[in-house]
Design a protein around this motif. Sequence first.
Motif, PDB file in Angstrom:
ATOM      1  N   ARG A 103       0.832  -1.211   0.000  1.00 56.64           N
ATOM      2  CA  ARG A 103       0.000   0.000   0.000  1.00 56.64           C
ATOM      3  C   ARG A 103       0.865   1.259   0.000  1.00 56.64           C
ATOM      4  NH1 ARG A 103      -4.543  -0.835   3.794  1.00 56.64           N
ATOM      5  NH2 ARG A 103      -5.284  -2.028   2.027  1.00 56.64           N
ATOM      6  N   GLU A 104       1.978   1.215   0.737  1.00 58.38           N
ATOM      7  CA  GLU A 104       2.880   2.366   0.767  1.00 58.38           C
ATOM      8  C   GLU A 104       3.520   2.572  -0.602  1.00 58.38           C
ATOM      9  OE1 GLU A 104       6.637   4.176   3.347  1.00 58.38           O
ATOM     10  OE2 GLU A 104       6.083   2.079   3.592  1.00 58.38           O
ATOM     11  N   LEU A 105       3.951   1.472  -1.238  1.00 62.64           N
ATOM     12  CA  LEU A 105       4.526   1.560  -2.588  1.00 62.64           C
ATOM     13  C   LEU A 105       3.499   2.143  -3.557  1.00 62.64           C
ATOM     14  CD1 LEU A 105       6.681   0.895  -4.770  1.00 62.64           C
ATOM     15  CD2 LEU A 105       5.679  -1.398  -4.901  1.00 62.64           C
ATOM     16  N   GLN A 106       2.281   1.687  -3.463  1.00 63.34           N
ATOM     17  CA  GLN A 106       1.202   2.175  -4.323  1.00 63.34           C
ATOM     18  C   GLN A 106       1.024   3.682  -4.175  1.00 63.34           C
ATOM     19  OE1 GLN A 106      -2.472   0.057  -3.694  1.00 63.34           O
ATOM     20  NE2 GLN A 106      -3.708   1.589  -4.711  1.00 63.34           N
ATOM     21  N   ASN A 107       1.033   4.162  -2.924  1.00 63.27           N
ATOM     22  CA  ASN A 107       0.863   5.595  -2.679  1.00 63.27           C
ATOM     23  C   ASN A 107       2.027   6.417  -3.222  1.00 63.27           C
ATOM     24  OD1 ASN A 107      -1.514   4.995  -1.384  1.00 63.27           O
ATOM     25  ND2 ASN A 107      -0.675   5.142   0.675  1.00 63.27           N
ATOM     26  N   VAL A 108       3.247   5.881  -3.087  1.00 63.76           N
ATOM     27  CA  VAL A 108       4.438   6.580  -3.594  1.00 63.76           C
ATOM     28  C   VAL A 108       4.369   6.713  -5.116  1.00 63.76           C
ATOM     29  CG1 VAL A 108       6.939   6.331  -3.946  1.00 63.76           C
ATOM     30  CG2 VAL A 108       5.974   6.034  -1.671  1.00 63.76           C
ATOM     31  N   ILE A 109       3.968   5.638  -5.787  1.00 68.08           N
ATOM     32  CA  ILE A 109       3.879   5.672  -7.251  1.00 68.08           C
ATOM     33  C   ILE A 109       2.772   6.631  -7.699  1.00 68.08           C
ATOM     34  CG2 ILE A 109       3.440   4.325  -9.348  1.00 68.08           C
ATOM     35  CD1 ILE A 109       6.166   3.778  -7.947  1.00 68.08           C
ATOM     36  N   GLU A 110       1.626   6.600  -7.021  1.00 63.50           N
ATOM     37  CA  GLU A 110       0.535   7.498  -7.394  1.00 63.50           C
ATOM     38  C   GLU A 110       0.964   8.956  -7.238  1.00 63.50           C
ATOM     39  OE1 GLU A 110      -4.236   8.242  -6.565  1.00 63.50           O
ATOM     40  OE2 GLU A 110      -3.067   7.081  -5.115  1.00 63.50           O
ATOM     41  N   ARG A 111       1.633   9.267  -6.127  1.00 59.71           N
ATOM     42  CA  ARG A 111       2.110  10.632  -5.890  1.00 59.71           C
ATOM     43  C   ARG A 111       3.100  11.052  -6.977  1.00 59.71           C
ATOM     44  NH1 ARG A 111       5.328  11.431  -0.475  1.00 59.71           N
ATOM     45  NH2 ARG A 111       3.707   9.966   0.139  1.00 59.71           N
ATOM     46  N   SER A 112       4.003  10.133  -7.341  1.00 56.39           N
ATOM     47  CA  SER A 112       5.012  10.426  -8.366  1.00 56.39           C
ATOM     48  C   SER A 112       4.379  10.702  -9.717  1.00 56.39           C
ATOM     49  CB  SER A 112       5.990   9.249  -8.501  1.00 56.39           C
ATOM     50  OG  SER A 112       6.638   8.994  -7.287  1.00 56.39           O
TER      51      SER A 112
END
Length: 199
Positions: A103-112
Motif C-alpha cells: 500500500r505504501e509503494l502504491q501511494n508513492v507511485i501514485e504521488r510520483s
Amino acid sequence: MQEREFQRVGGNDSITTDVRVVAATNRDLQAAIIEGRFRDDLFYRLNVFPIEVPPLRERKEDIPLLVEYFVDRYTSKAGKKITGISKKSMELLQSYLWPGNIRELQNVIERSVIISESENLCIDESWFTGHSATTDSAIQPLSTKLAAQEREMIESALAESNGRVSGPRGAAAKLGIPQSTLDSKIKALKINKQRFRRA
C-alpha cells in the motif's frame, strides 16, 4: 459455510451455494490461540489451504513488476504518458524497507505520477527521509544479529523436538508459530533439520 448451505433470514428452506471463503490476516493466529485471543475451532475451519505471503521487503524482485502495474494504472487515470522510471529511482525503491508494504509503494507511485512532468518517472528521495533503507549501515548489524538469534532459537527448538517441525511436540509448536512460517525460516536460514534427528 462448511456444508455450503444457508437459510435466508426468516426463511425455512435451505439454499445450496458454491462459494469459497478467502480470509487474510497479518497476525500469527496460532500464537493468538495460545494467548486466548482467537478461537481454535474457527482457526481449524479457516486453515484449509494456508498461503503465507512475505512482506515486500523480503521480495524485492517483485518491486519492478508492481511499479510497472501501478504506473500503468495511475497514468491511465491521470491521462498522462509515462514510459519508464529512472534507474536511480528504481534502486531507491528496491533499497527501501517498506514498513507500509505494498500500500505504501502504491501511494508513492501514485504521488510520483501526479507530480510527474516528463515521460520518465522520478521518485523524490526526500519522501523517504527518516525511514531507513536496507543500504543503511546501521541496519545491517541489527538484521545480522536478529538472524543469528532467530537461528539459535530455531535450532534449539529442533534439537528439543528431535528435528520434527510439525505436530504438538514439533519445533513450530514450541516456538508458537505456524509450521509454514517455520519451514520458510528454516529454508531462508539454510538450517539442516536432519542433523537434529536422533537415531
